[in-house]
Design a protein around this motif. Structure first.
Motif, PDB file in Angstrom:
ATOM      1  N   ILE A  85       0.852  -1.188   0.000  1.00 33.56           N
ATOM      2  CA  ILE A  85       0.000   0.000   0.000  1.00 33.56           C
ATOM      3  C   ILE A  85       0.889   1.240   0.000  1.00 33.56           C
ATOM      4  O   ILE A  85       1.844   1.318   0.777  1.00 33.56           O
ATOM      5  CB  ILE A  85      -0.961   0.001   1.220  1.00 33.56           C
ATOM      6  N   TRP A  86       0.607   2.192  -0.877  1.00 29.26           N
ATOM      7  CA  TRP A  86       1.382   3.430  -0.967  1.00 29.26           C
ATOM      8  C   TRP A  86       0.535   4.595  -0.469  1.00 29.26           C
ATOM      9  O   TRP A  86      -0.702   4.571  -0.572  1.00 29.26           O
ATOM     10  CB  TRP A  86       1.770   3.730  -2.409  1.00 29.26           C
ATOM     11  N   LEU A  87       1.208   5.626   0.033  1.00 35.09           N
ATOM     12  CA  LEU A  87       0.523   6.870   0.378  1.00 35.09           C
ATOM     13  C   LEU A  87       1.101   8.001  -0.462  1.00 35.09           C
ATOM     14  O   LEU A  87       2.303   8.259  -0.430  1.00 35.09           O
ATOM     15  CB  LEU A  87       0.674   7.207   1.860  1.00 35.09           C
ATOM     16  N   LEU A  88       0.245   8.665  -1.210  1.00 37.49           N
ATOM     17  CA  LEU A  88       0.599   9.844  -2.002  1.00 37.49           C
ATOM     18  C   LEU A  88      -0.154  11.026  -1.409  1.00 37.49           C
ATOM     19  O   LEU A  88      -1.374  10.958  -1.237  1.00 37.49           O
ATOM     20  CB  LEU A  88       0.192   9.647  -3.463  1.00 37.49           C
ATOM     21  N   PHE A  89       0.557  12.109  -1.115  1.00 35.58           N
ATOM     22  CA  PHE A  89      -0.114  13.235  -0.465  1.00 35.58           C
ATOM     23  C   PHE A  89       0.447  14.560  -0.951  1.00 35.58           C
ATOM     24  O   PHE A  89       1.635  14.685  -1.266  1.00 35.58           O
ATOM     25  CB  PHE A  89       0.036  13.143   1.057  1.00 35.58           C
ATOM     26  N   ALA A  90      -0.408  15.556  -1.028  1.00 33.90           N
ATOM     27  CA  ALA A  90       0.031  16.908  -1.358  1.00 33.90           C
ATOM     28  C   ALA A  90       0.628  17.540  -0.101  1.00 33.90           C
ATOM     29  O   ALA A  90      -0.004  17.521   0.955  1.00 33.90           O
ATOM     30  CB  ALA A  90      -1.152  17.736  -1.860  1.00 33.90           C
ATOM     31  N   ALA A 143       2.719   1.902   5.415  1.00 33.58           N
ATOM     32  CA  ALA A 143       2.824   2.258   3.999  1.00 33.58           C
ATOM     33  C   ALA A 143       4.153   1.768   3.442  1.00 33.58           C
ATOM     34  O   ALA A 143       5.200   1.909   4.072  1.00 33.58           O
ATOM     35  CB  ALA A 143       2.712   3.768   3.819  1.00 33.58           C
ATOM     36  N   ALA A 144       4.119   1.176   2.248  1.00 30.25           N
ATOM     37  CA  ALA A 144       5.337   0.666   1.627  1.00 30.25           C
ATOM     38  C   ALA A 144       6.094   1.757   0.874  1.00 30.25           C
ATOM     39  O   ALA A 144       7.317   1.698   0.743  1.00 30.25           O
ATOM     40  CB  ALA A 144       4.996  -0.470   0.657  1.00 30.25           C
ATOM     41  N   ARG A 145       5.368   2.755   0.372  1.00 34.60           N
ATOM     42  CA  ARG A 145       5.986   3.906  -0.283  1.00 34.60           C
ATOM     43  C   ARG A 145       5.259   5.168   0.138  1.00 34.60           C
ATOM     44  O   ARG A 145       4.053   5.148   0.384  1.00 34.60           O
ATOM     45  CB  ARG A 145       5.944   3.784  -1.811  1.00 34.60           C
ATOM     46  N   ILE A 146       6.008   6.271   0.193  1.00 31.30           N
ATOM     47  CA  ILE A 146       5.444   7.571   0.521  1.00 31.30           C
ATOM     48  C   ILE A 146       5.929   8.558  -0.522  1.00 31.30           C
ATOM     49  O   ILE A 146       7.134   8.663  -0.768  1.00 31.30           O
ATOM     50  CB  ILE A 146       5.874   8.039   1.924  1.00 31.30           C
ATOM     51  N   CYS A 147       5.003   9.286  -1.142  1.00 31.05           N
ATOM     52  CA  CYS A 147       5.384  10.194  -2.220  1.00 31.05           C
ATOM     53  C   CYS A 147       4.602  11.502  -2.147  1.00 31.05           C
ATOM     54  O   CYS A 147       3.371  11.488  -2.188  1.00 31.05           O
ATOM     55  CB  CYS A 147       5.140   9.536  -3.577  1.00 31.05           C
ATOM     56  N   PRO A 148       5.290  12.635  -2.034  1.00 35.80           N
ATOM     57  CA  PRO A 148       4.600  13.931  -2.130  1.00 35.80           C
ATOM     58  C   PRO A 148       4.153  14.179  -3.573  1.00 35.80           C
ATOM     59  O   PRO A 148       4.884  13.873  -4.517  1.00 35.80           O
ATOM     60  CB  PRO A 148       5.673  14.939  -1.704  1.00 35.80           C
ATOM     61  N   VAL A 149       2.949  14.727  -3.715  1.00 36.37           N
ATOM     62  CA  VAL A 149       2.393  14.997  -5.044  1.00 36.37           C
ATOM     63  C   VAL A 149       2.010  16.474  -5.130  1.00 36.37           C
ATOM     64  O   VAL A 149       1.318  16.996  -4.249  1.00 36.37           O
ATOM     65  CB  VAL A 149       1.153  14.112  -5.307  1.00 36.37           C
ATOM     66  N   PRO A 160      -2.057  -4.662  -5.576  1.00 34.20           N
ATOM     67  CA  PRO A 160      -1.404  -3.434  -5.132  1.00 34.20           C
ATOM     68  C   PRO A 160      -2.354  -2.236  -5.180  1.00 34.20           C
ATOM     69  O   PRO A 160      -3.248  -2.170  -6.025  1.00 34.20           O
ATOM     70  CB  PRO A 160      -0.255  -3.272  -6.119  1.00 34.20           C
ATOM     71  N   CYS A 161      -2.128  -1.306  -4.264  1.00 36.21           N
ATOM     72  CA  CYS A 161      -3.033  -0.170  -4.123  1.00 36.21           C
ATOM     73  C   CYS A 161      -2.246   1.059  -3.678  1.00 36.21           C
ATOM     74  O   CYS A 161      -1.183   0.943  -3.059  1.00 36.21           O
ATOM     75  CB  CYS A 161      -4.117  -0.517  -3.114  1.00 36.21           C
ATOM     76  N   ALA A 162      -2.755   2.233  -3.987  1.00 35.30           N
ATOM     77  CA  ALA A 162      -2.187   3.488  -3.513  1.00 35.30           C
ATOM     78  C   ALA A 162      -3.313   4.418  -3.097  1.00 35.30           C
ATOM     79  O   ALA A 162      -4.411   4.386  -3.674  1.00 35.30           O
ATOM     80  CB  ALA A 162      -1.333   4.147  -4.590  1.00 35.30           C
ATOM     81  N   ILE A 163      -3.054   5.231  -2.094  1.00 35.12           N
ATOM     82  CA  ILE A 163      -4.028   6.203  -1.593  1.00 35.12           C
ATOM     83  C   ILE A 163      -3.511   7.601  -1.896  1.00 35.12           C
ATOM     84  O   ILE A 163      -2.350   7.918  -1.615  1.00 35.12           O
ATOM     85  CB  ILE A 163      -4.236   6.026  -0.075  1.00 35.12           C
ATOM     86  N   LEU A 164      -4.361   8.431  -2.481  1.00 36.37           N
ATOM     87  CA  LEU A 164      -3.995   9.797  -2.836  1.00 36.37           C
ATOM     88  C   LEU A 164      -4.822  10.778  -2.008  1.00 36.37           C
ATOM     89  O   LEU A 164      -6.050  10.734  -2.027  1.00 36.37           O
ATOM     90  CB  LEU A 164      -4.229  10.031  -4.336  1.00 36.37           C
ATOM     91  N   ILE A 165      -4.112  11.666  -1.297  1.00 32.94           N
ATOM     92  CA  ILE A 165      -4.757  12.695  -0.483  1.00 32.94           C
ATOM     93  C   ILE A 165      -4.401  14.058  -1.064  1.00 32.94           C
ATOM     94  O   ILE A 165      -3.228  14.361  -1.294  1.00 32.94           O
ATOM     95  CB  ILE A 165      -4.289  12.616   0.988  1.00 32.94           C
ATOM     96  N   GLY A 166      -5.411  14.894  -1.285  1.00 29.74           N
ATOM     97  CA  GLY A 166      -5.197  16.202  -1.902  1.00 29.74           C
ATOM     98  C   GLY A 166      -4.709  17.266  -0.947  1.00 29.74           C
ATOM     99  O   GLY A 166      -4.501  17.009   0.251  1.00 29.74           O
ATOM    100  N   PRO A 167      -4.531  18.489  -1.437  1.00 30.83           N
ATOM    101  CA  PRO A 167      -4.016  19.597  -0.630  1.00 30.83           C
ATOM    102  C   PRO A 167      -5.094  20.177   0.279  1.00 30.83           C
ATOM    103  O   PRO A 167      -6.257  19.757   0.235  1.00 30.83           O
ATOM    104  CB  PRO A 167      -3.578  20.608  -1.681  1.00 30.83           C
ATOM    105  N   GLU A 168      -4.686  21.162   1.078  1.00 30.31           N
ATOM    106  CA  GLU A 168      -5.637  21.777   2.012  1.00 30.31           C
ATOM    107  C   GLU A 168      -6.829  22.407   1.297  1.00 30.31           C
ATOM    108  O   GLU A 168      -7.938  22.442   1.820  1.00 30.31           O
ATOM    109  CB  GLU A 168      -4.894  22.811   2.857  1.00 30.31           C
ATOM    110  N   GLY A 169      -6.615  22.912   0.094  1.00 28.97           N
ATOM    111  CA  GLY A 169      -7.719  23.515  -0.656  1.00 28.97           C
ATOM    112  C   GLY A 169      -8.499  22.517  -1.498  1.00 28.97           C
ATOM    113  O   GLY A 169      -9.469  22.888  -2.168  1.00 28.97           O
ATOM    114  N   GLY A 170      -8.099  21.257  -1.458  1.00 25.54           N
ATOM    115  CA  GLY A 170      -8.785  20.228  -2.219  1.00 25.54           C
ATOM    116  C   GLY A 170      -8.336  20.190  -3.679  1.00 25.54           C
ATOM    117  O   GLY A 170      -7.596  21.055  -4.151  1.00 25.54           O
TER     118      GLY A 170
END
Length: 242
Positions: A83-88, A107-113, A187-197
């Motif tokens: 499971i990956w975490l992608l976040f702004a 989380a297996a990977r962490i990536c800023p987006v 395999p799966c990844a979760i994407l979280i957006g920025p404070e303004g969406g």
């Protein structure tokens, strides 16, 4: 070997094997000698993210220098679910919270987006250091891979379609998170957006991808760090190693 859990635990970058001598960082020598009040002859635990966890004996300890001898393996290597975490990136302390909880939650990977509304930056050196600290504290045997920031557009252009991309859509119109995540396998990844969406354009771009699954995190708008923590926790509960 639960009797070892009370021993101090440090990450080292070197390969680990019985009988090997390992030199520690200056900061680690200070931690052992000045903070933990350790002495020569005492034991600690060490791990490198690949070779499991090992018992090590301190045989040299000064203010700026320490060495240990590897004695025996006490835990074999153990990987986490894919499971990956992608976040702004958000504010500094909130970024650290997101990284810390991602490590704790496996989380297996962490990536800023970088999205259209992302206004904050993230220092990768700080991110790497925080990953190690969180892994030391949470008894994790591996380290998540920290990827450099990339734009949402480039991320989607190079995405492996075999990996489901789950994104929290604060605009609604998506299935409740727990129900939707129960149907998502690795395999799966979760994407979280920025404070303004996400913008409407970004949301449409995501929803048009066949590998993307939008989810709803309920009737209240969550902060980005809360959304990351909540979604990872839900995924682990229904599809992960919980």
């Amino acid at each position: 070997m639960r009797q070892h859990y009370t021993l101090s635990r440090l990450y080292v970058s070197q390969a680990l094997a019985k009988g090997k001598d390992i030199g520690l960082l200056q900061s680690q020598a200070h931690f052992l000698g000045c903070v933990m009040r350790k002495n020569v002859g005492e034991h600690i635990r060490v791990f490198n993210g690949e070779d499991g966890e090992w018992l090590a004996e301190i045989f040299e300890l000064a203010k700026r220098k320490a060495k240990v001898k590897i004695r025996e393996q006490i835990r074999a290597p153990l990987s986490v679910p894919d499971i990956w975490l992608l976040f702004a990136p958000v504010k500094k302390t909130r970024n650290l919270f997101i990284v810390e909880k991602a490590v704790e939650l496996g989380a297996a990977r962490i990536c800023p987006v970088i999205t259209a509304r992302t206004i904050w930056k993230i220092r990768m050196d700080k991110m790497d250091a925080h990953i190690i600290e969180a892994a030391e504290q949470t008894e994790r045997l591996d380290l998540p891979l920290a990827l450099p920031p990339q734009s949402l557009v480039s991320l989607l252009e190079t995405w492996d379609q075999a990996r489901t991309l789950v994104f929290a859509d604060e605009a609604g119109g998506a299935a409740p998170a727990a129900k939707a995540l129960a149907k998502v396998n690795t395999p799966c990844a979760i994407l979280i957006g920025p404070e303004g969406g996400f913008t409407d354009k970004e949301r449409a771009m995501l929803r048009n991808k066949p590998y993307v699954r939008p989810i709803s995190l309920g009737p209240r708008i969550l902060r980005a760090d809360t959304a990351a923590f909540s979604t990872l926790a839900l995924w682990q509960a229904v599809s992960g190693d919980w």
